[in-house]
Structure formats: C-alpha cells, structure tokens
Write an enzyme that holds these catalytic residues in place. Structure first.
Site, mmCIF file in Angstrom:
data_model
loop_
_atom_site.group_PDB
_atom_site.id
_atom_site.type_symbol
_atom_site.label_atom_id
_atom_site.label_comp_id
_atom_site.label_asym_id
_atom_site.label_seq_id
_atom_site.Cartn_x
_atom_site.Cartn_y
_atom_site.Cartn_z
ATOM 1 N N CYS A 113 -5.055 1.688 13.201
ATOM 2 C CA CYS A 113 -4.890 0.615 14.184
ATOM 3 C C CYS A 113 -3.584 -0.119 13.891
ATOM 4 C CB CYS A 113 -6.084 -0.339 14.152
ATOM 5 S SG CYS A 113 -6.201 -1.342 12.635
ATOM 6 N N ASP A 142 9.665 1.237 -10.645
ATOM 7 C CA ASP A 142 8.834 1.819 -9.595
ATOM 8 C C ASP A 142 7.497 2.246 -10.203
ATOM 9 O OD1 ASP A 142 8.360 2.567 -6.965
ATOM 10 O OD2 ASP A 142 9.236 4.555 -7.201
ATOM 11 N N GLU A 143 6.472 2.322 -9.370
ATOM 12 C CA GLU A 143 5.121 2.726 -9.796
ATOM 13 C C GLU A 143 4.583 1.795 -10.885
ATOM 14 O OE1 GLU A 143 3.614 4.781 -7.959
ATOM 15 O OE2 GLU A 143 5.282 5.799 -6.971
ATOM 16 N N THR A 185 0.843 -1.190 0.000
ATOM 17 C CA THR A 185 0.000 0.000 0.000
ATOM 18 C C THR A 185 0.883 1.246 0.000
ATOM 19 O OG1 THR A 185 -0.118 0.055 2.408
ATOM 20 C CG2 THR A 185 -1.844 -1.181 1.260
ATOM 21 N N LYS A 203 8.086 0.943 -0.636
ATOM 22 C CA LYS A 203 8.415 0.359 -1.939
ATOM 23 C C LYS A 203 9.573 1.089 -2.609
ATOM 24 C CE LYS A 203 4.228 0.999 -3.404
ATOM 25 N NZ LYS A 203 3.711 1.604 -2.167
ATOM 26 N N SER A 204 9.542 2.407 -2.597
ATOM 27 C CA SER A 204 10.596 3.179 -3.276
ATOM 28 C C SER A 204 11.943 3.036 -2.578
ATOM 29 C CB SER A 204 10.199 4.651 -3.380
ATOM 30 O OG SER A 204 9.063 4.787 -4.199
ATOM 31 N N CYS A 249 -1.967 -0.224 9.339
ATOM 32 C CA CYS A 249 -3.103 0.676 9.151
ATOM 33 C C CYS A 249 -2.847 2.010 9.854
ATOM 34 C CB CYS A 249 -4.359 0.005 9.712
ATOM 35 S SG CYS A 249 -5.847 1.032 9.643
ATOM 36 N N SER A 281 4.465 2.029 2.293
ATOM 37 C CA SER A 281 4.980 0.747 2.791
ATOM 38 C C SER A 281 6.477 0.604 2.560
ATOM 39 C CB SER A 281 4.226 -0.424 2.143
ATOM 40 O OG SER A 281 4.398 -0.419 0.738
#
Length: 198
Positions: A146, A85-86, A10, A15-16, A143, A13
């Site tokens: 939470c 990426d992306e 998401t 990723k990059s 999240c 997170s």
C-alpha cells in the site's frame, strides 16, 4: 563538536545509497572518510557497501571481535567522518567503541541500518545505537502492498510470510519485503510475491 548519528530504515529504503552519497560529499571536498560494514553481510561480497542501483565501494569489514576504536585511532591522517553500513549487526561493545570515537577522538560517526528484525524485535546494534546516539533519523520508504510508510520487515520463504526463526539470515529482495504495521500482521495472501530482481 562531533556527534553519533543513527539513520535507520526498513529494507529497500535507500540506506546504502545514502551512505555512499555522504562519503562522496565529504571526499569531493578533500575530506577523507572511513567506510565500515558488517563482516556478516555477504550478499554482494564481504567488505563492500553496495546499493540496489549498482553503486558500490570497498569498506573495512567489522565483526564482533573488532576493536573499532583502535582501528580508527591508528589511522593517519584522521578521517573527517566514520560511516558504517549494516549497523544492526554491531554488538554492544562495537557501539560503545563508536561513542568513544565521537567523544574521545572528536570524529563524527554515522551508522546506517535496520531498526527491527522480521519478528519486530530490535537488533542488538540498533538497540544500543538508539540508546547512545545524539541524533536519530528515519530513512523512509513505502509499504510493498500500500502507500503507508513501511516500518517493518516481512521475511518470506517460498512465497509465505515467516514470523519465527533465527534473527540473522542474510538476504535481499528474495527474502524480505518492507511493509507497514497493518500488512506485517495481515499480508494480503493473494498479493504475496517477492520483489523483482534487477
């Protein structure tokens, strides 16, 4: 033997930062890589992979009309790995190019991106990466509301969740929040605030 990897997560997170880390590890060993990113992502600057912690690298911007296979095939010497990426913004044809790079050029390809959009539908690029990838790995985060694993993205406009609209709307902290399924369906109204800008 080369493989096609899809690493999804998401928003926020990591990723990059992960793609930049992989590039660094290859290059530290004297093994060149090719960095690609979507031409659509203009949050920082077109043609750059940027992480929230401030690291950034130049990358070749690709669009719907880019022949990724020919672009990689023309590079000499051959890269040891192709990093994208992306990847959610890729087209079906782009993803088929990636599979050909793996199968015909024997170069590993690692694609990083979102799996689903704010309406909880698969992006085109993600759909075909899920179908064609040899390895699929989730990059996890929690999240916003939470401690559950975030699996969905909540689009925010003026402090309110939005569930309808165009699929692609480039944005970051100000527009999207990573949430679990429970809080995608029922975000706590009293706690809806955008993430802080760094």
């Amino acid at each position: 033997m080369a493989q096609l990897y899809f690493r999804y997560g998401t928003m926020n997170s990591g990723k990059s930062i992960e793609i930049l880390k992989v590039a660094y590890n290859y290059e530290e060993q004297g093994k060149p890589v090719v960095l690609l990113t979507s031409r659509l992502d203009d949050r920082d600057e077109v043609g750059y992979i940027s992480s929230r912690i401030g690291m950034r690298r130049k990358a070749y911007p690709i669009g719907n009309d880019t022949d990724i296979f020919d672009y990689i095939d023309d590079i000499s010497p051959r890269p040891y790995c192709v990093l994208i990426d992306e990847a959610q913004f890729l087209t079906r044809a782009n993803v088929y190019d990636l599979a050909r790079i793996v199968d015909e050029l024997d170069i590993p390809v690692m694609a990083f991106g979102l799996k689903n959009d704010f309406q909880n539908n698969l992006f085109e690029g993600s759909k075909y990466l899920l179908l064609l990838s040899d390895k699929i790995e989730e990059i996890k985060t929690i999240c916003h509301y939470c401690s559950r694993k975030a699996t969905m993205v909540l689009r925010m406009e003026d402090g309110e969740p939005v569930y309808e609209g165009v699929q692609v709307q480039i944005g970051g902290h100000e527009s999207y929040i990573s949430v679990c399924r429970k809080h995608w369906f029922n975000p706590p109204r009293e706690r809806i605030v955008p993430l802080k800008q760094n």
